[in-house]
Design a protein around this motif. Sequence first.
Motif, PDB file in Angstrom:
ATOM      1  N   VAL A  59     -11.225  28.202  49.755  1.00  0.00           N
ATOM      2  CA  VAL A  59     -12.639  27.973  50.037  1.00  0.00           C
ATOM      3  C   VAL A  59     -13.229  29.271  50.582  1.00  0.00           C
ATOM      4  O   VAL A  59     -12.801  29.766  51.629  1.00  0.00           O
ATOM      5  CB  VAL A  59     -12.829  26.822  51.035  1.00  0.00           C
ATOM      6  CG1 VAL A  59     -14.293  26.689  51.427  1.00  0.00           C
ATOM      7  CG2 VAL A  59     -12.306  25.517  50.436  1.00  0.00           C
ATOM      8  N   GLU A  60     -14.184  29.835  49.864  1.00  0.00           N
ATOM      9  CA  GLU A  60     -14.715  31.147  50.209  1.00  0.00           C
ATOM     10  C   GLU A  60     -15.338  31.162  51.603  1.00  0.00           C
ATOM     11  O   GLU A  60     -15.192  32.143  52.352  1.00  0.00           O
ATOM     12  CB  GLU A  60     -15.757  31.582  49.169  1.00  0.00           C
ATOM     13  CG  GLU A  60     -16.182  33.038  49.283  1.00  0.00           C
ATOM     14  CD  GLU A  60     -15.044  34.025  49.050  1.00  0.00           C
ATOM     15  OE1 GLU A  60     -15.051  35.090  49.702  1.00  0.00           O
ATOM     16  OE2 GLU A  60     -14.146  33.724  48.248  1.00  0.00           O
ATOM     17  N   SER A  61     -16.019  30.092  51.986  1.00  0.00           N
ATOM     18  CA  SER A  61     -16.638  30.063  53.316  1.00  0.00           C
ATOM     19  C   SER A  61     -15.589  30.089  54.425  1.00  0.00           C
ATOM     20  O   SER A  61     -15.815  30.659  55.508  1.00  0.00           O
ATOM     21  CB  SER A  61     -17.530  28.828  53.460  1.00  0.00           C
ATOM     22  OG  SER A  61     -16.771  27.629  53.295  1.00  0.00           O
ATOM     23  N   ALA A  62     -14.429  29.492  54.163  1.00  0.00           N
ATOM     24  CA  ALA A  62     -13.349  29.531  55.151  1.00  0.00           C
ATOM     25  C   ALA A  62     -12.785  30.941  55.280  1.00  0.00           C
ATOM     26  O   ALA A  62     -12.533  31.429  56.395  1.00  0.00           O
ATOM     27  CB  ALA A  62     -12.244  28.556  54.748  1.00  0.00           C
ATOM     28  N   LEU A  63     -12.598  31.615  54.131  1.00  0.00           N
ATOM     29  CA  LEU A  63     -12.144  33.005  54.161  1.00  0.00           C
ATOM     30  C   LEU A  63     -13.111  33.882  54.952  1.00  0.00           C
ATOM     31  O   LEU A  63     -12.705  34.696  55.786  1.00  0.00           O
ATOM     32  CB  LEU A  63     -12.016  33.536  52.727  1.00  0.00           C
ATOM     33  CG  LEU A  63     -10.638  33.557  52.080  1.00  0.00           C
ATOM     34  CD1 LEU A  63     -10.762  33.962  50.615  1.00  0.00           C
ATOM     35  CD2 LEU A  63      -9.728  34.522  52.805  1.00  0.00           C
ATOM     36  N   GLU A  64     -14.408  33.721  54.695  1.00  0.00           N
ATOM     37  CA  GLU A  64     -15.402  34.544  55.375  1.00  0.00           C
ATOM     38  C   GLU A  64     -15.449  34.245  56.870  1.00  0.00           C
ATOM     39  O   GLU A  64     -15.692  35.141  57.687  1.00  0.00           O
ATOM     40  CB  GLU A  64     -16.777  34.341  54.734  1.00  0.00           C
ATOM     41  CG  GLU A  64     -16.875  34.900  53.325  1.00  0.00           C
ATOM     42  CD  GLU A  64     -16.415  36.350  53.232  1.00  0.00           C
ATOM     43  OE1 GLU A  64     -16.835  37.172  54.087  1.00  0.00           O
ATOM     44  OE2 GLU A  64     -15.618  36.661  52.319  1.00  0.00           O
ATOM     45  N   ALA A  65     -15.200  32.988  57.248  1.00  0.00           N
ATOM     46  CA  ALA A  65     -15.160  32.652  58.673  1.00  0.00           C
ATOM     47  C   ALA A  65     -14.015  33.386  59.374  1.00  0.00           C
ATOM     48  O   ALA A  65     -14.171  33.868  60.503  1.00  0.00           O
ATOM     49  CB  ALA A  65     -15.023  31.142  58.848  1.00  0.00           C
ATOM     50  N   VAL A  66     -12.854  33.488  58.701  1.00  0.00           N
ATOM     51  CA  VAL A  66     -11.736  34.234  59.265  1.00  0.00           C
ATOM     52  C   VAL A  66     -12.084  35.709  59.362  1.00  0.00           C
ATOM     53  O   VAL A  66     -11.834  36.366  60.389  1.00  0.00           O
ATOM     54  CB  VAL A  66     -10.464  34.031  58.422  1.00  0.00           C
ATOM     55  CG1 VAL A  66      -9.336  34.908  58.934  1.00  0.00           C
ATOM     56  CG2 VAL A  66     -10.035  32.571  58.422  1.00  0.00           C
ATOM     57  N   ARG A  67     -12.676  36.241  58.306  1.00  0.00           N
ATOM     58  CA  ARG A  67     -13.014  37.670  58.296  1.00  0.00           C
ATOM     59  C   ARG A  67     -14.060  38.030  59.348  1.00  0.00           C
ATOM     60  O   ARG A  67     -14.148  39.180  59.766  1.00  0.00           O
ATOM     61  CB  ARG A  67     -13.515  38.059  56.902  1.00  0.00           C
ATOM     62  CG  ARG A  67     -12.417  38.072  55.839  1.00  0.00           C
ATOM     63  CD  ARG A  67     -12.983  38.232  54.461  1.00  0.00           C
ATOM     64  NE  ARG A  67     -11.931  38.359  53.448  1.00  0.00           N
ATOM     65  CZ  ARG A  67     -12.059  37.977  52.188  1.00  0.00           C
ATOM     66  NH1 ARG A  67     -13.201  37.422  51.764  1.00  0.00           N
ATOM     67  NH2 ARG A  67     -11.065  38.130  51.337  1.00  0.00           N
ATOM     68  N   SER A  68     -14.824  37.047  59.791  1.00  0.00           N
ATOM     69  CA  SER A  68     -15.842  37.312  60.814  1.00  0.00           C
ATOM     70  C   SER A  68     -15.235  37.534  62.195  1.00  0.00           C
ATOM     71  O   SER A  68     -15.919  38.000  63.107  1.00  0.00           O
ATOM     72  CB  SER A  68     -16.819  36.128  60.885  1.00  0.00           C
ATOM     73  OG  SER A  68     -16.221  35.014  61.540  1.00  0.00           O
ATOM     74  N   GLY A  69     -13.962  37.180  62.353  1.00  0.00           N
ATOM     75  CA  GLY A  69     -13.314  37.343  63.649  1.00  0.00           C
ATOM     76  C   GLY A  69     -13.531  36.194  64.602  1.00  0.00           C
ATOM     77  O   GLY A  69     -13.199  36.294  65.786  1.00  0.00           O
TER      78      GLY A  69
END
Length: 328
Positions: A176-186
């Motif tokens: 899920v791309e939104s989950a990946l981006e949430a991780v990348r946000s720190g």
Amino acid sequence: MSIRIGILGYGNLGRGVECAIRQNEDMQLKAVFTRRDPASVSILTEGAAVCHVDDAPGWKDRIDVLILCGGSATDLPEQTPEYVKYFNVIDSFDTHAKIPQHFEKVDAAARANSHVGIISVGWDPGMFSLNRLYGNVILPEGNDYTFWGKGVSQGHSDALRRIEGVKNAKQYTIPVESALEAVRSGSNPEFTTREKHTRECFVVLEEGADAARVEQEIKTMPNYFADYDTTVHFISEEELLTEHSGIPHGGFVLRSGVTGLDKEHKHLVEYRLKLDSNPEFTSSVLAAYARAAHRLAGEGQSGCKTVFDIAPAYLSPKSGAELRAALL
């Protein structure tokens, strides 16, 4: 002198290992061992033998490393501790929860016979495992995240094909791309199973099968699809063969952590794999670790090892001086 390699099992993984050997000049394929009639198996390497698995022990003085290409469910738990009695071996055992038990069995047999066995070699477990370890030791205050895909899950695809009315099928695991981006946000998020991955199924029905029933059975299947948002596409067998014949895979390992007296600085470590062929990439990892097994055995070491125990330089055909000059 070339490292003499044997392959046990000649499916997708075994064929991948044969191709990997052709890209490593310090390796030579000596024999392929199969449960099928050897006369029915055609390989790519001229001069290499094709033998029945029952004949493998007789090759113990002619092979330096035997690469085991069976499945983790039933093959490798029996094969690895058995064949490490005769050879240095590598396997790709990937049932994570059972790795400690598998290690103990292989270690006892390897030490009793003065051989090296390296288990759970591949990309997960394997390369992903190493990156999880590096992230943990460098950023001890943080969180691990592993995402798989987009790629074909062979186990889930098999589960689809076992449903009554399904003629053939492929299943893709998709992060899920939104989950990946949430991780990348720190932000160090916590996820449910459903929030990390989706599943997409491409299904060929038997003539007269009830599509609605099949779709319902897929989406409610425990341990496979019930905990995920799952999309089911019904397609023709021709479309499945032309559009979904490959075995791609990949994924991400991330470690999100903090440093500083007041934990004021955020850091993110990310490792990604994007693979056209899951078995061929796994085979290439197996070949590199076969080199390490040969070197360890040459030093007189024995017992079971994992990727955590192997120094990176042991994977390379280059000398230490060459590595320091070219890659350090």
